[in-house]
Design a protein around this motif. Sequence first.
Motif, PDB file in Angstrom:
ATOM      1  N   GLY A   1     -13.364 -19.489  11.032  1.00  0.00           N
ATOM      2  CA  GLY A   1     -14.629 -19.720  11.683  1.00  0.00           C
ATOM      3  C   GLY A   1     -15.645 -18.773  11.478  1.00  0.00           C
ATOM      4  N   ASP A   2     -15.570 -17.464  11.509  1.00  0.00           N
ATOM      5  CA  ASP A   2     -16.248 -16.580  11.642  1.00  0.00           C
ATOM      6  C   ASP A   2     -16.163 -15.712  10.067  1.00  0.00           C
ATOM      7  OD1 ASP A   2     -14.102 -14.983  12.200  1.00  0.00           O
ATOM      8  OD2 ASP A   2     -14.767 -15.001  14.365  1.00  0.00           O
ATOM      9  N   GLY A   3     -15.575 -16.040   9.202  1.00  0.00           N
ATOM     10  CA  GLY A   3     -15.372 -15.429   7.878  1.00  0.00           C
ATOM     11  C   GLY A   3     -14.393 -14.412   7.641  1.00  0.00           C
ATOM     12  N   ASN A   4     -13.782 -14.106   8.584  1.00  0.00           N
ATOM     13  CA  ASN A   4     -13.229 -12.859   8.752  1.00  0.00           C
ATOM     14  C   ASN A   4     -11.622 -13.026   8.049  1.00  0.00           C
ATOM     15  OD1 ASN A   4     -11.949 -10.488  11.298  1.00  0.00           O
ATOM     16  ND2 ASN A   4     -12.452 -10.047   8.994  1.00  0.00           N
ATOM     17  N   LEU A   5     -11.599 -12.427   6.754  1.00  0.00           N
ATOM     18  CA  LEU A   5     -10.229 -12.584   6.225  1.00  0.00           C
ATOM     19  C   LEU A   5      -9.191 -11.289   6.244  1.00  0.00           C
ATOM     20  CD1 LEU A   5      -9.497 -14.636   3.688  1.00  0.00           C
ATOM     21  CD2 LEU A   5     -10.701 -13.059   2.103  1.00  0.00           C
ATOM     22  N   HIS A   6      -8.023 -11.884   6.433  1.00  0.00           N
ATOM     23  CA  HIS A   6      -7.139 -10.722   6.329  1.00  0.00           C
ATOM     24  C   HIS A   6      -5.972 -10.806   5.281  1.00  0.00           C
ATOM     25  CE1 HIS A   6      -8.731  -9.013   9.972  1.00  0.00           C
ATOM     26  NE2 HIS A   6      -8.399 -10.054  10.817  1.00  0.00           N
ATOM     27  N   PRO A   7      -6.227 -10.648   4.211  1.00  0.00           N
ATOM     28  CA  PRO A   7      -5.152 -10.551   3.145  1.00  0.00           C
ATOM     29  C   PRO A   7      -4.226  -9.461   3.599  1.00  0.00           C
ATOM     30  CG  PRO A   7      -7.503 -10.382   1.970  1.00  0.00           C
ATOM     31  CD  PRO A   7      -7.458  -9.833   3.524  1.00  0.00           C
ATOM     32  N   LEU A   8      -2.879  -9.539   3.371  1.00  0.00           N
ATOM     33  CA  LEU A   8      -1.887  -8.865   3.595  1.00  0.00           C
ATOM     34  C   LEU A   8      -1.265  -8.668   2.504  1.00  0.00           C
ATOM     35  CD1 LEU A   8      -0.377 -10.477   6.798  1.00  0.00           C
ATOM     36  CD2 LEU A   8      -1.801  -8.400   6.791  1.00  0.00           C
ATOM     37  N   ILE A   9      -1.489  -7.322   1.781  1.00  0.00           N
ATOM     38  CA  ILE A   9      -0.755  -7.281   0.464  1.00  0.00           C
ATOM     39  C   ILE A   9       0.584  -6.895   0.917  1.00  0.00           C
ATOM     40  CG2 ILE A   9      -0.911  -5.847  -1.684  1.00  0.00           C
ATOM     41  CD1 ILE A   9      -3.982  -5.437  -1.071  1.00  0.00           C
ATOM     42  N   LEU A  10       1.584  -7.135   0.035  1.00  0.00           N
ATOM     43  CA  LEU A  10       2.942  -6.692   0.362  1.00  0.00           C
ATOM     44  C   LEU A  10       3.449  -5.735  -0.782  1.00  0.00           C
ATOM     45  CD1 LEU A  10       4.392 -10.442   1.102  1.00  0.00           C
ATOM     46  CD2 LEU A  10       3.298  -8.837   2.765  1.00  0.00           C
ATOM     47  N   TYR A  11       4.029  -4.743  -0.419  1.00  0.00           N
ATOM     48  CA  TYR A  11       4.464  -3.677  -1.239  1.00  0.00           C
ATOM     49  C   TYR A  11       5.628  -2.755  -0.712  1.00  0.00           C
ATOM     50  CZ  TYR A  11       2.176  -0.035   1.560  1.00  0.00           C
ATOM     51  OH  TYR A  11       1.968   0.925   2.647  1.00  0.00           O
ATOM     52  N   ASP A  12       6.080  -2.123  -1.642  1.00  0.00           N
ATOM     53  CA  ASP A  12       7.324  -1.262  -1.242  1.00  0.00           C
ATOM     54  C   ASP A  12       6.895   0.388  -1.496  1.00  0.00           C
ATOM     55  OD1 ASP A  12       9.408   0.185  -0.689  1.00  0.00           O
ATOM     56  OD2 ASP A  12      10.802  -1.287  -1.967  1.00  0.00           O
ATOM     57  N   ALA A  13       6.461   0.947  -0.382  1.00  0.00           N
ATOM     58  CA  ALA A  13       6.047   2.415  -0.774  1.00  0.00           C
ATOM     59  C   ALA A  13       7.211   3.252  -1.462  1.00  0.00           C
ATOM     60  CB  ALA A  13       5.805   3.061   0.806  1.00  0.00           C
ATOM     61  N   ASN A  14       8.490   2.790  -1.516  1.00  0.00           N
ATOM     62  CA  ASN A  14       9.581   3.574  -2.173  1.00  0.00           C
ATOM     63  C   ASN A  14       9.480   3.272  -3.441  1.00  0.00           C
ATOM     64  OD1 ASN A  14      10.771   4.729   0.189  1.00  0.00           O
ATOM     65  ND2 ASN A  14      11.597   3.059   0.691  1.00  0.00           N
ATOM     66  N   GLN A  15       8.799   2.053  -3.980  1.00  0.00           N
ATOM     67  CA  GLN A  15       8.778   2.046  -5.552  1.00  0.00           C
ATOM     68  C   GLN A  15       7.644   2.870  -6.096  1.00  0.00           C
ATOM     69  OE1 GLN A  15      10.715   0.231  -7.203  1.00  0.00           O
ATOM     70  NE2 GLN A  15      12.003  -0.058  -5.386  1.00  0.00           N
ATOM     71  N   PRO A  16       7.866   3.565  -6.826  1.00  0.00           N
ATOM     72  CA  PRO A  16       6.673   4.640  -7.245  1.00  0.00           C
ATOM     73  C   PRO A  16       5.631   4.016  -7.917  1.00  0.00           C
ATOM     74  CG  PRO A  16       8.956   5.195  -8.587  1.00  0.00           C
ATOM     75  CD  PRO A  16       9.085   4.010  -7.587  1.00  0.00           C
ATOM     76  N   GLY A  17       4.737   4.260  -7.529  1.00  0.00           N
ATOM     77  CA  GLY A  17       3.113   3.671  -7.848  1.00  0.00           C
ATOM     78  C   GLY A  17       2.751   2.433  -7.247  1.00  0.00           C
ATOM     79  N   GLU A  18       3.538   1.946  -6.401  1.00  0.00           N
ATOM     80  CA  GLU A  18       3.109   0.889  -5.490  1.00  0.00           C
ATOM     81  C   GLU A  18       1.831   0.983  -4.519  1.00  0.00           C
ATOM     82  OE1 GLU A  18       5.536  -2.477  -4.084  1.00  0.00           O
ATOM     83  OE2 GLU A  18       6.330  -2.857  -6.076  1.00  0.00           O
ATOM     84  N   LEU A  19       2.250   1.926  -3.849  1.00  0.00           N
ATOM     85  CA  LEU A  19       0.993   2.228  -2.969  1.00  0.00           C
ATOM     86  C   LEU A  19      -0.176   2.363  -3.579  1.00  0.00           C
ATOM     87  CD1 LEU A  19      -0.042   2.964  -0.039  1.00  0.00           C
ATOM     88  CD2 LEU A  19       0.867   5.185  -0.255  1.00  0.00           C
ATOM     89  N   GLU A  20      -0.339   3.223  -4.741  1.00  0.00           N
ATOM     90  CA  GLU A  20      -1.376   3.624  -5.306  1.00  0.00           C
ATOM     91  C   GLU A  20      -1.997   2.034  -5.801  1.00  0.00           C
ATOM     92  OE1 GLU A  20       1.105   5.077  -5.745  1.00  0.00           O
ATOM     93  OE2 GLU A  20       0.911   7.111  -6.618  1.00  0.00           O
ATOM     94  N   ARG A  21      -1.230   1.302  -6.476  1.00  0.00           N
ATOM     95  CA  ARG A  21      -1.719  -0.029  -6.964  1.00  0.00           C
ATOM     96  C   ARG A  21      -2.195  -0.911  -5.740  1.00  0.00           C
ATOM     97  NH1 ARG A  21       3.235  -0.977  -9.278  1.00  0.00           N
ATOM     98  NH2 ARG A  21       3.251  -3.309  -8.816  1.00  0.00           N
ATOM     99  N   THR A  22      -1.576  -0.813  -4.665  1.00  0.00           N
ATOM    100  CA  THR A  22      -2.012  -1.370  -3.258  1.00  0.00           C
ATOM    101  C   THR A  22      -3.334  -0.900  -2.969  1.00  0.00           C
ATOM    102  OG1 THR A  22       0.329  -1.881  -2.750  1.00  0.00           O
ATOM    103  CG2 THR A  22      -1.279  -2.207  -0.926  1.00  0.00           C
ATOM    104  N   GLU A  23      -3.478   0.436  -3.167  1.00  0.00           N
ATOM    105  CA  GLU A  23      -4.925   0.799  -2.520  1.00  0.00           C
ATOM    106  C   GLU A  23      -5.993   0.380  -3.481  1.00  0.00           C
ATOM    107  OE1 GLU A  23      -4.253   4.583   0.539  1.00  0.00           O
ATOM    108  OE2 GLU A  23      -4.367   4.919  -1.828  1.00  0.00           O
ATOM    109  N   GLU A  24      -5.618   0.438  -4.434  1.00  0.00           N
ATOM    110  CA  GLU A  24      -6.441  -0.094  -5.742  1.00  0.00           C
ATOM    111  C   GLU A  24      -7.094  -1.434  -5.532  1.00  0.00           C
ATOM    112  OE1 GLU A  24      -5.618   1.546  -9.460  1.00  0.00           O
ATOM    113  OE2 GLU A  24      -6.926  -0.072 -10.506  1.00  0.00           O
ATOM    114  N   MET A  25      -6.009  -2.273  -5.385  1.00  0.00           N
ATOM    115  CA  MET A  25      -6.268  -3.857  -5.205  1.00  0.00           C
ATOM    116  C   MET A  25      -7.013  -3.931  -3.990  1.00  0.00           C
ATOM    117  SD  MET A  25      -3.408  -6.960  -4.956  1.00  0.00           S
ATOM    118  CE  MET A  25      -3.982  -8.357  -4.173  1.00  0.00           C
ATOM    119  N   GLY A  26      -6.618  -3.321  -2.853  1.00  0.00           N
ATOM    120  CA  GLY A  26      -7.402  -3.591  -1.735  1.00  0.00           C
ATOM    121  C   GLY A  26      -8.884  -3.050  -1.837  1.00  0.00           C
ATOM    122  N   ALA A  27      -9.104  -1.952  -2.411  1.00  0.00           N
ATOM    123  CA  ALA A  27     -10.689  -1.535  -2.682  1.00  0.00           C
ATOM    124  C   ALA A  27     -11.455  -2.675  -3.399  1.00  0.00           C
ATOM    125  CB  ALA A  27     -10.743  -0.227  -3.304  1.00  0.00           C
ATOM    126  N   LYS A  28     -10.636  -3.448  -4.504  1.00  0.00           N
ATOM    127  CA  LYS A  28     -11.250  -4.495  -5.212  1.00  0.00           C
ATOM    128  C   LYS A  28     -11.530  -5.557  -4.279  1.00  0.00           C
ATOM    129  CE  LYS A  28     -10.057  -3.287  -9.848  1.00  0.00           C
ATOM    130  NZ  LYS A  28      -9.415  -3.451 -11.157  1.00  0.00           N
TER     131      LYS A  28
END
Lengths: 369, 496
Positions: B385-412
């Motif tokens: 109704g008010d246009g507020n979107l909550h995409p939940l990006i699923l990741y595994d912090a124990n997988q090397p590089g996944e947090l970085e990829r998540t943050e990058e995707m989030g910023a995009k």
Amino acid sequence: MDATIQQLAQTLRDASANKTPLRIVGGDTKDFYGNPCTGETLSTRAHRGIVEYEPTELVITARAGTPLAEIEAALKDKGQMLAFEPPHFSKSPPSPLTPLPHRGEGKSTLGGCIAAGLSGPRRPYAGAVRDLVLGVRILDGAGADLRFGGQVMKNVAGYDVSRLMAGAMGTLGVILEVSLKTLPLPATELTLHQQHNEVDAIRLMNEWAGQPLPISATAWCGGDLGIRLSGAASAVEAARKKLGGDVVDATQAATFWQGIRDHADPFFAKDETLWRLSVKSTAPAITLPGTQLIEWNGALRWLRTDASASDVRAAAQEAGGHATLFRHGKSEDGVFHPLSPTLAAIHRRLKKTFDPAGILNAGRLYPGM
Amino acid sequence: MSALDKPAPVNVARQHDVATALRAFLPAASVLFSAEDVKPYECDGLSAFRQMPMVVALPATEPEVQRVLQTCHRMQVPVVPRGAGTGLSGGALPLGDGVLLSLAKLMRIIEIDPLARTARVQPGVRNLAISEAAAVHGLYYAPDPSSQIACSIGGNVAENSGGMHCLKYGLTVHNVLKLRAYTVEGEFIEIGSDSLDAAGYDLLALLTGSEGLLAVITEVTVKLLPKPQRAQCVLAAFDDVEKAGQAVANIIAAGIIPAGLEMMDKITTGAVEPFVNAGYPLDAEAILLCESDGADEEVADEIERMKAVMHGSGAVEVRVSQSEAERVRFWAGRKAAFPAAGRVSPDYYCMDGTIPKRALPRVLKAIADLSLEYKLRCMNVFHAGDGNLHPLILYDANQPGELERTEEMGAKILKLSIDVGGTITGEHGVGVEKIDSMCDQFAAPELAMFHAVKRAFDDTGLLNPGKAVPTLHRCAEMGRMHVHAGQVAFPELPRF
């Protein structure tokens, strides 16, 4: 940046450099409101027009010089409205003291509406002008073109500078564009008339406000209480049965509420000093001499009185609020309620932040800022 | 900022002096500094960011809050205010050389005034506790962030929290009347009033959502609303996300302002259904939950109109809750979306952009593309109704590089929200999390103005420094200085 904005920005840069005070004017319908303020006229009227209106987004963006009437007509065409019911003071003739070049075309503009921050009868139920502001584009005192907020309902990025502009009386910037939330027009409206004394009216309005009733305005004056219902026909009808009273003829009712909104009602026609007391809705009857018109479930009390400014201010403060010397007052009394020293200092620093040279509507809100 | 930025060491040299100064007027148990005592305060609801505080102060009264501020100001110690610590943007992330000022002990409901429909409460009172206390009078406090059982009203004001019912009932800023607060120097200010407005500038709006950078709130007066007589919910399923988006526009175009209007995509319904058994149609590409509340007659009317619009918009299935239990079940899945994300994935990262509703199909398509590109699953829940979107990006912090990829995707995703005319945060705040994205949303002169507003309240910069507004230097270093219309703040200044 279009030519009008460039021109306004250049004027501001020059005025800022030369410390030339400016008096910002839209439709020039609220010249009476606020403390006296002199300066070269800076008109926003040329900067007009609706920039964007998408009814399904519930947002309209328009330039400051756009007449309110034009905006309201565009909204009505799509079954929507400005829910804060902004007053149009266009009916009031310009004061004979106003120099001719300063007299406007007598049409309230969007910019003036936001800067004055005044809301009409629907305010307690649908929100004030500041509640419906979503974003602004302004020129600050130095002529910088700034945007705050946006065109979406929910936005918490950065401080809420857009709402800060509502009621700032043009002292923090020249408003260029405003985005406002719009709402659907109610399917049905109906006004009831009852008779009550002041004490009972205040109590009843507050009791009703605590129940799920489709009330959209209340006004009491001299024993007569008007109650406007807005919403689905079935809900309005159920509320009519529950509340009782005489149903007011629709045309007469529309004139009445518009008269309250625009101060065209006979109550406002007198030349006596008019105070606006914004108080806690349940505050007991104000006992000062004079005549009153009460709106907003008791939270807004218009008072025509010859009582002293200090008595009126004390009464408003006692009632949990503040008093504004709205019309026909003595200039030495100041229009707006005095601030605590700490808040006054914050106000002065904010003013300096947005208008370092102190050229924008200087003194209109408070002396010295 | 990135979660990978290294935490700062605690300033051990000053720790003793500051703790001693605070213990001069606070009980020893209210001034914490040993590592094990302060550990619970190292993060808020955004646990990817952690930082041990130098000292934690737990005042229990307004005068104690004032003295903490006075003391810190005298000693030039930064102060980070904290409510319940449920915030999702790191607004209460401590500082290694700062005092974490917890307002959790100020948790008294001071007064409920049923006739005036207001509640006066201390900042540590939980959001839901206000509605619970007001219920006997048939009243409630409208803003309902999903963390309402835990989050505190002081934090709600600091973040201008929203919830499921904002479209009809507004955000925190629309439901607060008055604040008692202290400046960074420990000077008392009262903002707003018991009436519907106050003299002077609208500082109430300015303080609401200021993320603890302007003043410390010690009391809040909120507006209470009459509880609706009845609430009913329409569940509509669509075989196409775009059709669901169009249905949202059609509802508004029909002149209806629903009490709640939420969208979930197929991944989300699939994730929540096993936990809540809401009976969602799992083959639908998107479902909408559309609620009506109010007087009996009004709701009956509105539900019929909502059903007609949903059918007219091509819904493959439309259900109406037939009982309060069923209505609650419809909502259970939506409310369980975050916990469900936590169950189907070791970690998730919640975004909070708001977009014009018409951009929804474009944004959802782009998110789906990013999801493929970054090899990260994404659940989409949406305050439609008010246009507020909550995409939940699923990741595994124990997988090397996944947090970085998540943050990058989030910023995009945030950049995309800005590009379609929206904002990087609808209700969670900027905090430390989205501070770099502020460089994309605002031009330098606007950011400079935010800093100047901060100085008008806090000249020393000691109150929650480093949050909410990035320095121009930071934006420039990020290469993200956003210049519109060729304008730069203070063009005369050299820019490194």
